[in-house]
Design a protein around this motif. Structure first.
Motif, mmCIF file in Angstrom:
data_model
loop_
_atom_site.group_PDB
_atom_site.id
_atom_site.type_symbol
_atom_site.label_atom_id
_atom_site.label_comp_id
_atom_site.label_asym_id
_atom_site.label_seq_id
_atom_site.Cartn_x
_atom_site.Cartn_y
_atom_site.Cartn_z
ATOM 1 N N TYR A 1 25.697 -15.990 14.459
ATOM 2 C CA TYR A 1 25.991 -14.478 14.344
ATOM 3 C C TYR A 1 25.889 -14.270 12.943
ATOM 4 O O TYR A 1 25.423 -13.001 12.494
ATOM 5 N N ASP B 1 22.259 -13.977 12.218
ATOM 6 C CA ASP B 1 21.711 -12.588 12.867
ATOM 7 C C ASP B 1 21.784 -11.539 12.102
ATOM 8 O O ASP B 1 21.035 -10.543 11.917
ATOM 9 N N HIS B 2 23.153 -11.547 11.592
ATOM 10 C CA HIS B 2 23.755 -10.461 10.667
ATOM 11 C C HIS B 2 22.603 -10.259 9.614
ATOM 12 O O HIS B 2 22.368 -9.403 9.049
ATOM 13 N N HIS C 1 19.727 -11.584 9.222
ATOM 14 C CA HIS C 1 18.499 -11.184 9.305
ATOM 15 C C HIS C 1 18.356 -9.425 9.603
ATOM 16 O O HIS C 1 17.466 -8.926 9.074
ATOM 17 N N ALA C 2 19.477 -9.070 10.452
ATOM 18 C CA ALA C 2 19.353 -7.475 10.647
ATOM 19 C C ALA C 2 19.729 -6.827 9.272
ATOM 20 O O ALA C 2 18.897 -5.561 9.127
ATOM 21 N N ARG D 1 17.095 -4.111 7.721
ATOM 22 C CA ARG D 1 17.823 -2.718 7.727
ATOM 23 C C ARG D 1 17.412 -2.149 6.036
ATOM 24 O O ARG D 1 16.983 -0.975 5.664
ATOM 25 N N ALA E 1 18.029 -2.043 13.248
ATOM 26 C CA ALA E 1 18.721 -3.189 12.830
ATOM 27 C C ALA E 1 19.994 -2.979 12.668
ATOM 28 O O ALA E 1 20.944 -3.831 12.592
ATOM 29 N N LYS F 1 22.406 -1.526 14.414
ATOM 30 C CA LYS F 1 23.083 -1.983 15.661
ATOM 31 C C LYS F 1 23.327 -3.094 15.879
ATOM 32 O O LYS F 1 24.383 -3.632 15.978
ATOM 33 N N GLU F 2 22.350 -3.981 15.405
ATOM 34 C CA GLU F 2 22.413 -5.482 15.474
ATOM 35 C C GLU F 2 23.171 -6.134 14.541
ATOM 36 O O GLU F 2 23.999 -6.961 14.834
ATOM 37 N N CYS F 3 23.406 -5.540 13.511
ATOM 38 C CA CYS F 3 24.307 -5.770 12.609
ATOM 39 C C CYS F 3 25.730 -5.743 12.680
ATOM 40 O O CYS F 3 26.477 -6.485 12.723
ATOM 41 N N GLN G 1 26.630 -5.548 15.887
ATOM 42 C CA GLN G 1 26.917 -6.251 17.037
ATOM 43 C C GLN G 1 27.342 -7.921 16.405
ATOM 44 O O GLN G 1 28.282 -8.420 16.988
ATOM 45 N N ALA G 2 26.299 -8.191 15.580
ATOM 46 C CA ALA G 2 26.810 -9.721 15.133
ATOM 47 C C ALA G 2 28.308 -9.765 14.409
ATOM 48 O O ALA G 2 28.984 -10.571 14.508
#
Lengths: 480, 283
Positions: free
Chosen positions: B57, B60-61, B63-64, B68, B76, B78-80, B82-83
């Motif tokens: 996670y 992922d954070h 990367h996002a 962004r 990105a 939203k992905e941030c 979510q992570a």
């Protein structure tokens, strides 16, 4: 010798042991601790061992002395063996040797422990430790005689072997009466001590355990710091009285309460016992006060009196680290650990009775040299002592010291310092419990080597069976 | 109890009962031991799995966040979020079965997650630095050499500020978080040692009752053998020998053995028979 008859009567003793295990299991069950399962299983196995001979062997009237000896010694040994079952099953610090040590120490009322953290033990096992002391205090066979009325005429044969010759002198009653006196005094003392300890501020569980331990002069405590944990003069005072009374001949205590002639205040043995206790306590108190170990004279006297009574009665409770005391105090305490208390009580050791006899024989010998034709008779508490009895007492004293010396040599061979080696031998043979040095009042026997631990258990058993009983058993095959 | 057959039956039944009990004990103990082992292994597996998830996670954070902040990808954000949410969920799940000695580590981890969330939220709520670029490899860096600087378009002040934020603020928080997750992995692994020791004790405890039961059973079997010999076999042998002696040499019928129940009756009956036969002969 009828082995089947011996097995039957040892089985009776096993049933008593199993009953106490069952009571401990109930305590564990109520406390919901980890001791329940080991205690329950041990109780069932011991009960099965006890009941099995009864399936085959019919009741027997008339037991020979040889069979009686085998029953008494066999009962002690087997009680110690089954006594270690709960410890072994529970695990923790109990290896095979440690469990054997703890069991023998309990049944012989020595009170020496291999546990480094007693408070970690579940309540059921703590009660079981105290129960082994309580059963052993009055003698496992005598205990069976106390609670099992069905043994009939065999009671006499067994009780006469279990009780030492010296102890029998003050029981001038029939066997049934002697057994009843033991029951009344022992149970009475324990109940009164329990109540007093509870009133003094102990929890019920601790009060019962300490009362059982004090009245059996065992010395197992439920706390790592023993009685020092409570730091209460009142609790110490109650235990001093309990330990003292438990180390006096039960027949004399009974006689005192029933206003018979040979009571506590008239007994020569008790007078000497009191004198030794008082003189030693005062000397130790003075030495502690002079060395500034305690801030005032009263604290010095409080601790010295407690430790003296604890060691002379062979209990072994502790309120202070006696290793830090003066050399005079240490030497005096070792001396009282050798002399110990009175015959016919729950205490072990050489016993004041034998020391008194030794003194009287010594004086008689000097008189005899001065008056070669004189007929000198030796009496203790008005009872004429036969020459065979005197012989046995003198031999016992000699053998006692020889064993202490041999055990000291053996202990030093395993790297112990002289103080530890000697005091350990004295503490184990006298069933006292704590010694000095590495086995002091605030230490334990955990660090001792396996051989030393096994040797200590042999000494404890020898001390409890008054040396001769143990030796007789080893040569029973050649006994006609 | 009377009757030799009853006695022998009860004796054997006792042994059977003991066998059954020791069998049950071994089963029970083995089951307990197996459950203990299972629970330790499961705890270890779940700890490792949670730690792995947390690291994933965090990655992922990262990367996002990069997409962004540096490339201005709106999706990105939203992905941030979510992570970070997933990291918090994983930490809360670990807390449910927290091993001893790991509490402080988890507290610090939660704090770092909260810090990362606050830091990233602050950035996410601000305007993106650039519009989306064609290729992420063309990302300008502060350390880029002069040749590349000449080749690539000049970064704006906003671009530079985003890069500096990423390197100086975000990356520090990210490293701190991932280091803490790794620390948690080490600690939770270390907490297995006392549990394994407990398992060792449990193994000892599970064997001892069975071993003691077996010893008691051996003692009882030996006793049974002894009693059958003394009260069953020996009397029969002696009765037979005595009867043979009587028949062969007219020696008086006397049995020197411990006689109980039917064997006593048998001996008495034979003795009566012998007496009757003697009387008949005399007559």
């Amino acid at each position: 010798m009828r082995v089947s008859v011996i097995l039957r009567y040892i089985g009776t003793v096993m049933l008593c042991v199993a009953a106490f295990m069952a009571v401990s299991a109930v305590i564990s069950f109520i406390g919901r601790d980890s001791g329940f399962y080991p205690l329950l299983l041990s109780s069932l196995l011991t009960m099965l061992l006890g009941l099995f001979p009864m399936i085959f062997v019919p009741k027997t009237t008339g037991i020979s002395t040889k069979e009686g000896f085998a029953i008494v010694v066999g009962s002690w040994l087997l009680s110690c063996v089954v006594g270690m079952f709960p410890y072994l099953m529970w695990g923790g610090e109990f290896s095979l040797v440690n469990a054997w040590f703890e069991s023998v120490s309990g049944f012989t009322t020595t009170g020496a422990s291999i546990l480094t953290n007693i408070e970690e033990l579940p309540q059921g096992l703590l009660f079981w430790r105290s129960a082994t002391c309580w059963m052993g205090g009055v003698g496992v066979v005598m205990f069976a005689l106390l609670v099992l009325p069905s043994l009939g005429t065999n009671k006499m044969a067994l009780s006469s072997i279990e009780l030492s010759t010296l102890a029998k002198d003050n029981f001038r009653y029939r066997t049934q009466m002697t057994v009843r006196i033991l029951l009344v005094v022992y149970v009475g003392l324990t109940l009164i001590t329990t109540l007093l300890l509870k009133v003094a501020g102990m929890r019920w569980f601790d009060a019962v355990n300490h009362a059982m331990s004090a009245c059996s002069t065992g010395g197992f405590s439920t706390k790592n710091a023993s009685i020092g944990f409570y730091d209460s003069p009142l609790i110490e005072a109650i235990l001093i009285v309990a330990m003292f009374l438990s180390s006096v001949h039960f027949g004399i205590i009974y006689a005192t309460f029933t206003r018979k002639a040979n009571n506590l205040f008239r007994s020569e043995v008790v007078r000497i016992y009191v004198a030794i206790t008082v003189v030693v306590s005062l000397m130790i108190a003075a030495s502690l006060y002079a060395a500034n170990i305690y801030p005032d004279a009263l604290s010095s006297l409080r601790h010295s009196l407690f430790q003296t009574v604890s060691l002379i009665s062979t209990t072994g409770f502790a309120t202070a680290n006696t290793n830090l005391w003066t050399p005079l105090a240490v030497v005096l305490l070792i001396n009282v650990s050798i002399i110990c208390a009175c015959a016919g009580s729950t205490s072990g050791g050489l016993k004041v009775d034998r020391v008194l006899l030794f003194g009287k024989v010594f004086i008689a010998r000097i008189k005899q040299q001065q008056h070669p034709n004189a007929v000198l008779r030796i009496r203790v508490d008005g009872v004429l002592q036969e020459s065979t009895q005197l012989h046995a007492a003198m031999l016992f004293v000699a053998l006692y010291f020889i064993l202490i010396m041999l055990a000291t040599v053996s202990n030093t061979m395993f790297g112990q310092d002289l103080l530890t080696a000697f005091s350990q031998a004295v503490a184990c043979l006298g069933n006292v419990g704590p010694g000095f040095g590495a086995v002091g009042s605030e230490s334990n026997f955990a660090t001792q080597s396996v051989v030393v631990k096994l040797q200590d258990t042999v000494l404890m058993l020898m001390g409890r069976l008054e040396i001769f009983g143990f030796i007789q058993f080893l040569f029973i095959k050649w006994w006609r | 109890m009377k009757g030799i057959s009853k006695r022998v039956t009860v004796g054997f039944m006792s042994i059977v009962a003991l066998l059954f009990v020791s069998g049950m004990i071994s089963l029970f103990e083995l089951r307990t031991l197996s459950n203990d082992t299972e629970s330790i292994l499961a705890a270890s597996r779940s700890d490792m799995s949670y730690a792995k998830d947390m690291l994933r996670y965090a990655h992922d954070h990262n990367h996002a966040m990069m997409r962004r902040t540096l490339f201005g990808e709106e999706a990105a954000a939203k992905e941030c979020r979510q992570a970070v949410d997933a990291m918090e969920v994983a930490t809360a799940a670990v807390r449910r079965d927290i091993p001893r000695g790991v509490e402080e580590c988890l507290d610090t981890l939660s704090l770092y997650i909260a810090e990362l969330r606050a830091l990233s939220e602050e950035r996410l709520n601000s305007k993106p630095a650039f519009v989306k670029r064609a290729h992420p490899n063309l990302l300008p860096t502060l350390e880029s050499d002069s040749v590349q600087v000449d080749a690539a378009p000049q970064p704006s002040a906003e671009q530079l500020s985003a890069s500096i934020w990423y390197e100086q603020d975000y990356e520090v928080a990210y490293r701190r978080l991932t280091d803490q997750v790794e620390r948690y992995m080490t600690l939770s692994h270390g907490s297995l040692a006392p549990r394994a020791e407990q398992l060792n004790k449990n193994a000892y405890r599970s064997i001892t009752p069975v071993f003691i039961s077996l010893l008691v059973m051996i003692a009882i079997v030996l006793m049974l053998y002894f009693f059958v010999l003394v009260y069953g076999v020996r009397p029969i042998v002696r009765i037979n020998r005595s009867l043979s002696d009587y028949l062969a040499f007219k020696l008086p019928f006397k049995v020197k053995a411990e006689l109980i129940d039917e064997l006593r009756e048998l001996s008495d009956n034979i003795e009566n028979l012998v007496n009757i036969s003697k009387t008949n002969k005399n007559e």
